[in-house]
Write a protein that holds these residues in place. Structure first.
Motif, short mmCIF file in Angstrom:
data_model
loop_
_atom_site.label_atom_id
_atom_site.label_comp_id
_atom_site.label_asym_id
_atom_site.label_seq_id
_atom_site.Cartn_x
_atom_site.Cartn_y
_atom_site.Cartn_z
N VAL A 236 35.01 21.79 -57.25
CA VAL A 236 34.44 21.73 -58.62
C VAL A 236 33.42 22.77 -58.75
N GLU A 237 32.44 22.65 -57.60
CA GLU A 237 31.39 23.67 -57.48
C GLU A 237 31.84 25.11 -57.29
N ASP A 238 32.95 25.54 -56.60
CA ASP A 238 33.58 26.65 -56.46
C ASP A 238 34.13 27.31 -57.79
N LEU A 239 34.74 26.27 -58.61
CA LEU A 239 35.19 26.65 -59.89
C LEU A 239 33.86 27.09 -60.85
N LEU A 240 33.08 26.33 -60.93
CA LEU A 240 31.80 26.62 -61.52
C LEU A 240 31.15 28.03 -61.38
N ASP A 241 31.08 28.22 -59.88
CA ASP A 241 30.60 29.50 -59.43
C ASP A 241 31.52 30.74 -60.18
N ASP A 242 32.83 30.49 -60.21
CA ASP A 242 33.75 31.60 -60.78
C ASP A 242 33.52 31.71 -62.25
N ILE A 243 33.46 30.73 -62.89
CA ILE A 243 33.62 30.89 -64.42
C ILE A 243 32.15 31.27 -64.71
N GLU A 244 31.01 30.85 -64.04
CA GLU A 244 29.61 31.45 -64.36
C GLU A 244 29.50 32.71 -63.85
N ALA A 245 30.36 33.44 -63.04
CA ALA A 245 29.93 34.60 -62.52
C ALA A 245 29.76 35.67 -63.59
#
Length: 276
Positions: free
Chosen positions: A267-276
């Motif tokens: 989940v944290e990796d996904l949030l990092d990606d979509i907020e980049a």
């Protein structure tokens, strides 16, 4: 010589839970009865869409009065009336109607949320002792005691083993600030192709309890206040989940993630990606 006065006995968590549940049920009855009539906006807070009804205020006044009658030395921190520290070391963290917009429109997804925490009303420093989340529209009640488990009614809750992230049902919410809502909407649009689906139900405390009950697999949100997640967060933890901020921080207005521990990294990796 006068003998020293002994300190007050530490209340048992089951006793605190029983009191919190009694108060939540009384407030819930008042809230449900008021919804049978006309509910209107009494005021606006942080923005034109951040509303409060008179029922919010009346419910918090009732809850605060009942707590003061039963435990006058405890602190209180509520959404509508603020509060202050007590002398007992315990603080009641209260949202009288979580999901006020749902309540205003008659959508049966809102809750009375009451938690008792040890320490200040700050998620970075408190220890949650008990939590109650009650939906007055459905009568569904979630409870938790630290170290004593989480329950829906009399049924114990345990978060099931999580799916892979692409099969995860994700719950979230949006801020009242229009500019931030726009950015959150864009981020969710980028997330949609990478998860099973998104749910936005409008009541943070019930979103957390839904996670504990296995109805969603992930919940995240920004700009939550302590009263939004104090009780529901304990329900999640006692059901085997975790409630954190980003990068291991405590949950705060900056960010809250609730999830099965095995799914947190993805989940944290996904949030990092979509907020980049």
């Amino acid at each position: 010589m006068t003998s020293p006065v002994p300190p007050p006995a530490r209340p048992s968590d089951p006793d605190l839970l029983a009191l919190a549940l009694d108060i939540a049920e009384e407030a819930g009855r008042m809230i449900a009865t008021a919804r049978e009539g006309t509910v209107t906006v009494a005021d606006r807070k942080s923005s034109s869409t951040d509303v409060v009804t008179q029922v919010d205020r009346d419910a918090e006044a009732l809850i605060r009065q009942r707590i003061a009658e039963a435990r006058p030395d405890d602190g209180f921190f509520g959404e509508e009336s603020g509060g202050g520290e007590g002398s007992s070391g315990l603080t009641w963290v209260v949202d009288p109607i979580d999901g006020t917009v749902n309540y205003l429109y008659g959508i049966p997804h809102y809750a009375v949320s009451i938690a008792v925490v040890e320490g200040p009303a700050d998620p970075a420093h408190w220890v949650e002792r008990v939590g109650v989340v009650l939906n007055p529209a459905s009568g569904e009640t979630f409870t938790a005691v630290r170290g004593g488990g989480a329950f829906r009614g009399g049924r114990a809750l345990r978060i099931p083993s999580p799916p892979t992230l692409d099969q995860a049902l994700v719950a979230t919410g949006f801020a009242y600030d229009a500019e931030l809502r726009g950015r959150q909407g864009a981020a969710v649009a980028r997330m949609l192709p990478r998860v099973r689906d998104i749910r936005r139900l409008g009541t943070a405390s019930l979103d957390l309890c839904n996670l504990a009950a296995g109805r969603v697999d992930v919940y995240f949100e920004r700009t939550l206040n302590p009263w939004d997640h104090a009780a529901g967060g304990l329900v999640v933890q006692e059901a085997g989940g975790i409630v954190v901020g980003r990068a291991g921080a405590a949950p705060s207005r900056d960010f809250l993630i609730a999830v099965h521990p095995e799914l947190l990294s993805a989940v944290e990796d996904l949030l990092d990606d979509i907020e980049a």
